[in-house]
Write a protein that holds these residues in place. Structure first.
Motif, PDB file in Angstrom:
ATOM      1  N   THR A   9      19.833  13.016  60.880  1.00 54.05           N
ATOM      2  CA  THR A   9      19.260  13.715  62.499  1.00 54.05           C
ATOM      3  C   THR A   9      20.315  14.125  63.166  1.00 54.05           C
ATOM      4  O   THR A   9      20.141  14.177  64.305  1.00 54.05           O
ATOM      5  CB  THR A   9      18.336  12.582  63.186  1.00 54.05           C
ATOM      6  N   PHE A  65      15.930  10.854  66.198  1.00 51.47           N
ATOM      7  CA  PHE A  65      16.063   9.666  65.098  1.00 51.47           C
ATOM      8  C   PHE A  65      14.888   9.871  64.479  1.00 51.47           C
ATOM      9  O   PHE A  65      13.890  10.497  64.743  1.00 51.47           O
ATOM     10  CB  PHE A  65      16.059   8.314  66.201  1.00 51.47           C
ATOM     11  N   GLN A  66      15.064   9.230  63.123  1.00 51.82           N
ATOM     12  CA  GLN A  66      13.793   9.142  62.333  1.00 51.82           C
ATOM     13  C   GLN A  66      13.598   7.409  62.181  1.00 51.82           C
ATOM     14  O   GLN A  66      12.530   7.011  62.579  1.00 51.82           O
ATOM     15  CB  GLN A  66      14.124   9.683  61.107  1.00 51.82           C
ATOM     16  N   CYS A  67      14.367   6.753  61.349  1.00 53.93           N
ATOM     17  CA  CYS A  67      14.045   5.379  61.228  1.00 53.93           C
ATOM     18  C   CYS A  67      14.819   4.585  62.359  1.00 53.93           C
ATOM     19  O   CYS A  67      14.123   3.616  62.702  1.00 53.93           O
ATOM     20  CB  CYS A  67      14.734   4.848  59.861  1.00 53.93           C
ATOM     21  N   GLY A  68      15.507   5.062  63.055  1.00 56.64           N
ATOM     22  CA  GLY A  68      16.086   4.687  64.296  1.00 56.64           C
ATOM     23  C   GLY A  68      17.200   3.585  64.148  1.00 56.64           C
ATOM     24  O   GLY A  68      17.730   2.945  64.951  1.00 56.64           O
ATOM     25  N   TYR A  69      17.471   3.307  62.866  1.00 54.99           N
ATOM     26  CA  TYR A  69      18.647   2.200  62.306  1.00 54.99           C
ATOM     27  C   TYR A  69      19.896   2.448  62.981  1.00 54.99           C
ATOM     28  O   TYR A  69      20.569   1.535  63.557  1.00 54.99           O
ATOM     29  CB  TYR A  69      18.785   1.923  60.940  1.00 54.99           C
ATOM     30  N   CYS A  70      20.390   3.649  62.926  1.00 53.10           N
ATOM     31  CA  CYS A  70      21.572   3.889  63.752  1.00 53.10           C
ATOM     32  C   CYS A  70      21.807   4.384  64.982  1.00 53.10           C
ATOM     33  O   CYS A  70      22.592   4.278  65.764  1.00 53.10           O
ATOM     34  CB  CYS A  70      22.265   5.213  62.916  1.00 53.10           C
ATOM     35  N   CYS A  94      24.273   8.426  60.133  1.00 56.73           N
ATOM     36  CA  CYS A  94      22.936   8.534  60.130  1.00 56.73           C
ATOM     37  C   CYS A  94      22.324   8.945  58.828  1.00 56.73           C
ATOM     38  O   CYS A  94      22.313  10.010  58.290  1.00 56.73           O
ATOM     39  CB  CYS A  94      22.412   9.444  61.163  1.00 56.73           C
ATOM     40  N   ARG A  95      21.774   7.948  58.094  1.00 58.41           N
ATOM     41  CA  ARG A  95      21.148   8.110  56.748  1.00 58.41           C
ATOM     42  C   ARG A  95      20.003   9.020  56.850  1.00 58.41           C
ATOM     43  O   ARG A  95      19.648   9.826  55.691  1.00 58.41           O
ATOM     44  CB  ARG A  95      20.787   6.686  56.044  1.00 58.41           C
ATOM     45  N   CYS A  96      19.389   9.203  57.832  1.00 56.64           N
ATOM     46  CA  CYS A  96      18.288  10.171  57.833  1.00 56.64           C
ATOM     47  C   CYS A  96      18.718  11.600  58.270  1.00 56.64           C
ATOM     48  O   CYS A  96      17.863  12.249  58.106  1.00 56.64           O
ATOM     49  CB  CYS A  96      17.276   9.675  59.076  1.00 56.64           C
TER      50      CYS A  96
HETATM   51  S1  FES Z   1      17.647   7.770  62.303  1.00 52.77           S
HETATM   52 FE1  FES Z   1      17.744   6.677  60.109  1.00 52.77          FE
HETATM   53  S2  FES Z   1      19.821   6.223  59.918  1.00 52.77           S
HETATM   54 FE2  FES Z   1      19.859   7.512  61.541  1.00 52.77          FE
END
Ligand code: FES
Ligand code: FES
Length: 159
Positions: free
Chosen positions: A137, A96-101, A133-135
């Motif tokens: 990952t 994960f990066q931002c963790g939103y997903c 996942c917008r980031c």
């Molecule tokens: S970790 Fe940011 S949207 Fe998946």
């Protein structure tokens, strides 16, 4: 109207309009904010929860349709200090990066691993295709799902 919901092993009484989404009830009435609002249209998977063990989009489910069913959110995954193996695998793979997903990804992975604990890349990509996942990952998420599957197999749960 009053509804009785079974969430993470606990019974909750909630007052809601029958057409209110499960996502909104979880977040706004039960304060279970680990389940995320993304698109609100069933397209991104951020709001994924388990309903009787199957991964579903809580933004598209009316609360009246889920009363009495077993609902599991990300808050119901860990047991005390012990993370669920899929959570542990995501952590170890830094998936994960931002963790939103991530909550939705983890619940989709849990549902997938209920059916097979030796999934191929193709199966994982196909079954988790609706989780965005917008980031970007994805490669680490793939790695995490394989790790969680291996953990499950090492416990002797061959499926
Ligand atoms: S970790 Fe940011 S949207 Fe998946
Ligand atoms: S918020 Fe439910 S699928 Fe996007």
């Amino acid at each position: 109207m009053a509804f009785t919901l079974q969430v993470n092993g606990r019974e909750h009484q909630v007052e809601a309009a029958p057409e209110e989404s499960l996502l909104s009830v979880l977040r706004d009435r039960l304060e279970l904010t680990g389940t995320k609002y993304g698109c609100g249209e069933g397209q991104c998977g951020a709001c994924t929860v388990l309903l009787d063990g199957s991964a579903v989009r809580s933004c598209r489910l009316q609360v009246s349709a889920v009363a009495g069913k077993k609902i599991t959110t990300i808050e119901g995954m860990a047991h005390g200090e012990h993370l669920h193996p899929v959570q542990q695998a995501f952590l170890e793979a830094e998936a994960f990066q931002c963790g939103y997903c991530t909550p939705g990804m983890i619940l989709s992975a849990v549902a997938l691993l209920e059916h097979t604990n030796k999934p191929t890349d193709k199966q994982i990509m196909s079954l988790m295709n609706g989780n965005i996942c917008r980031c970007g990952t994805y490669s680490r998420i793939l790695q995490a799902v394989h790790t969680a599957a291996a953990m499950s197999r090492s416990k002797g749960n061959e499926r």
